[in-house]
Design a protein around this motif. Structure first.
Motif, mmCIF file in Angstrom:
data_model
loop_
_atom_site.group_PDB
_atom_site.id
_atom_site.type_symbol
_atom_site.label_atom_id
_atom_site.label_comp_id
_atom_site.label_asym_id
_atom_site.label_seq_id
_atom_site.Cartn_x
_atom_site.Cartn_y
_atom_site.Cartn_z
ATOM 1 N N PRO A 13 59.468 3.755 75.753
ATOM 2 C CA PRO A 13 59.755 2.313 75.843
ATOM 3 C C PRO A 13 58.472 1.510 76.036
ATOM 4 O O PRO A 13 57.431 2.046 76.418
ATOM 5 N N ASP A 14 58.555 0.213 75.763
ATOM 6 C CA ASP A 14 57.413 -0.704 75.932
ATOM 7 C C ASP A 14 56.250 -0.350 75.010
ATOM 8 O O ASP A 14 55.080 -0.478 75.379
ATOM 9 N N GLY A 56 59.918 6.971 68.754
ATOM 10 C CA GLY A 56 59.507 5.661 69.267
ATOM 11 C C GLY A 56 58.172 5.680 69.969
ATOM 12 O O GLY A 56 57.833 4.731 70.682
ATOM 13 N N CYS A 57 57.357 6.734 69.802
ATOM 14 C CA CYS A 57 56.057 6.857 70.447
ATOM 15 C C CYS A 57 54.944 6.464 69.466
ATOM 16 O O CYS A 57 55.009 6.753 68.270
ATOM 17 N N LEU A 58 53.902 5.813 69.994
ATOM 18 C CA LEU A 58 52.829 5.281 69.168
ATOM 19 C C LEU A 58 52.045 6.398 68.483
ATOM 20 O O LEU A 58 51.692 7.396 69.102
ATOM 21 N N LEU A 59 51.786 6.219 67.186
ATOM 22 C CA LEU A 59 50.980 7.172 66.426
ATOM 23 C C LEU A 59 49.499 6.894 66.620
ATOM 24 O O LEU A 59 49.087 5.747 66.826
ATOM 25 N N ALA A 106 52.278 -1.457 78.145
ATOM 26 C CA ALA A 106 52.502 -0.501 77.057
ATOM 27 C C ALA A 106 51.564 0.698 77.167
ATOM 28 O O ALA A 106 51.965 1.842 76.962
ATOM 29 N N LEU A 107 50.284 0.448 77.504
ATOM 30 C CA LEU A 107 49.327 1.548 77.617
ATOM 31 C C LEU A 107 49.667 2.464 78.787
ATOM 32 O O LEU A 107 49.456 3.689 78.718
ATOM 33 N N ASN A 108 50.174 1.902 79.857
ATOM 34 C CA ASN A 108 50.549 2.714 81.010
ATOM 35 C C ASN A 108 51.846 3.490 80.768
ATOM 36 O O ASN A 108 52.115 4.485 81.443
ATOM 37 N N ALA A 109 52.658 3.036 79.790
ATOM 38 C CA ALA A 109 53.921 3.716 79.501
ATOM 39 C C ALA A 109 53.699 4.962 78.643
ATOM 40 O O ALA A 109 54.493 5.888 78.682
ATOM 41 N N GLN A 110 52.626 4.980 77.841
ATOM 42 C CA GLN A 110 52.317 6.147 76.992
ATOM 43 C C GLN A 110 50.823 6.410 77.115
ATOM 44 O O GLN A 110 50.002 5.594 76.687
ATOM 45 N N THR A 111 50.444 7.527 77.661
ATOM 46 C CA THR A 111 49.049 7.758 78.058
ATOM 47 C C THR A 111 48.344 8.838 77.250
ATOM 48 O O THR A 111 47.253 9.273 77.630
#
Length: 369
Positions: free
Chosen positions: A237-238, A249-252, A285-290
């Motif tokens: 999320p985010d 849904g995770c950033l590439l 957003a950066l803290n949600a996917q590290t």
């Protein structure tokens, strides 16, 4: 379509209809913000002039934003002063002033302000031998509305104390000892320069068929971060807005995300107040996917020297990086680089092209092990 759920329905007829979605409104403004302000003036004259009690005139002001809530304004105004005597030529004044305005708000909605200016004034009187130039200063209070039309037009009203050090003897042979003190009340418009209001309306068509049997109707599922993956299947999320994501849904990685809404004060690396909410969402957003590294890249248009633009873009990239660190993002995940004017995405020959080139880019780098 972000997702769907299947719902049974039973009926005996058929219809089709369309529903317009809510309009997205985007406001584009020149940087720095500027305006022209034509105004009508009414003067209440100093009794020491010993002429009529009023004067009428008009003016045109040019304003330019110099910092948060601070504006520089230059005005040319001309007035006709009632001589107070029938069948007698009126007196005339023309003034050019410049000064500063402090707005109690961002001037995008109803905003009061204080203003002060100084300049020169010419008095055209009878006899002509007493025509003269003198010091002119004014200070006052006013208000400006928010935009009242699609083109950003605003209404403006103000009152000012006016000082004129003219010491001629033509005002019914009265010398202006210490100058004259008049009051000016004004009503006019503010016309923003480089203001565009864009409406983007998406039309969604739903077709529902009713028959004498059960059918399945598609219903949209929510997608809170707008990445194309419904919340029920979104494992990240985010997500950073504008980035490409995988099926979870995770950033590439190995992609560049461009931001045109990260702004800075003029010739400065200080982020504007309106930019802070944008960077706070980025930090979330950066803290949600590290599991990736970010290079913050600063870009400018071609105004100024290449060396200065490279230094300014580097300082702005560092400022964005530090702001994200202050919001809790791991400093080891962030680097900053200034590219100056070397990588334009549009022509620097137009104002819109320069605005496109002034940007901040986030390069999503290798996955952290």
């Amino acid at each position: 379509m972000n997702g769907r759920a299947l719902v049974p329905f039973l009926s005996c007829c058929a219809i089709a209809y369309s529903i317009p979605a809510a309009a997205d409104v985007t406001i584009e403004e020149a940087e720095p913000r500027q305006y022209l302000s034509p105004m009508f003036h009414y003067l209440q004259l100093d009794d020491n002039r010993e002429i009529g009690s009023k004067g009428l005139g008009g003016g045109l002001a040019y304003g330019r934003e110099v910092a948060d809530q601070w504006w520089w304004e230059t005005e040319f105004a001309a007035y006709g002063l009632d001589s107070g005597t029938e069948f007698t030529t009126d007196f005339y004044q023309a003034a050019l002033t410049t000064g500063l305005m402090y707005a109690f708000g961002d001037r995008r909605a109803f905003t009061p302000f204080v203003v002060g200016a100084v300049g020169v004034i010419r008095n055209d009187v009878v006899p002509d031998d007493d025509d003269d130039y003198g010091l002119h200063a004014n200070v006052g209070l006013g208000v400006v509305t928010g935009p009242i039309f699609e083109n950003g037009l605003k209404l403006r009203a103000e009152g000012r104390y006016m000082y004129d050090d003219y010491d001629g003897t033509s005002f019914n042979n009265t010398v202006g000892e210490g100058g004259f003190n008049d009051l000016r009340f004004s009503l006019g418009l503010e016309i923003p320069l480089g203001y565009t209001k864009v409406r983007e309306v998406e039309k969604v068509v739903e077709k529902i068929v009713y028959k004498t049997k059960e059918v399945e109707v598609m219903v949209h599922e929510p997608d809170s971060d707008g990445d194309g993956i419904p919340d029920s299947r979104d494992e990240c999320p985010d997500t950073l807005k504008g980035g490409e994501v995988d099926g979870k849904g995770c950033l590439l990685t190995n992609q560049t995300i461009t931001f045109h809404n990260i702004g800075f004060e003029v010739n400065s690396d200080k982020v504007t107040a309106s930019t802070r909410p944008v960077l706070e969402r980025v930090a979330k957003a950066l803290n949600a996917q590290t599991n990736f590294h970010i290079e913050v890249g600063g870009h400018t248009d071609s105004d100024g020297s290449a060396e200065y633009n490279e230094q300014l873009s580097k300082a702005r990239a560092e400022a964005v990086r530090q702001y994200l660190i202050d919001q809790g993002v791991d400093a080891d995940r962030l680097t900053a680089q200034g590219y100056g004017e070397l990588d334009p995405v549009a022509s620097n020959e137009t104002a819109s092209g320069k605005a496109m080139n002034r940007r901040v880019e986030f390069k999503v780098m290798e996955v952290r092990k």
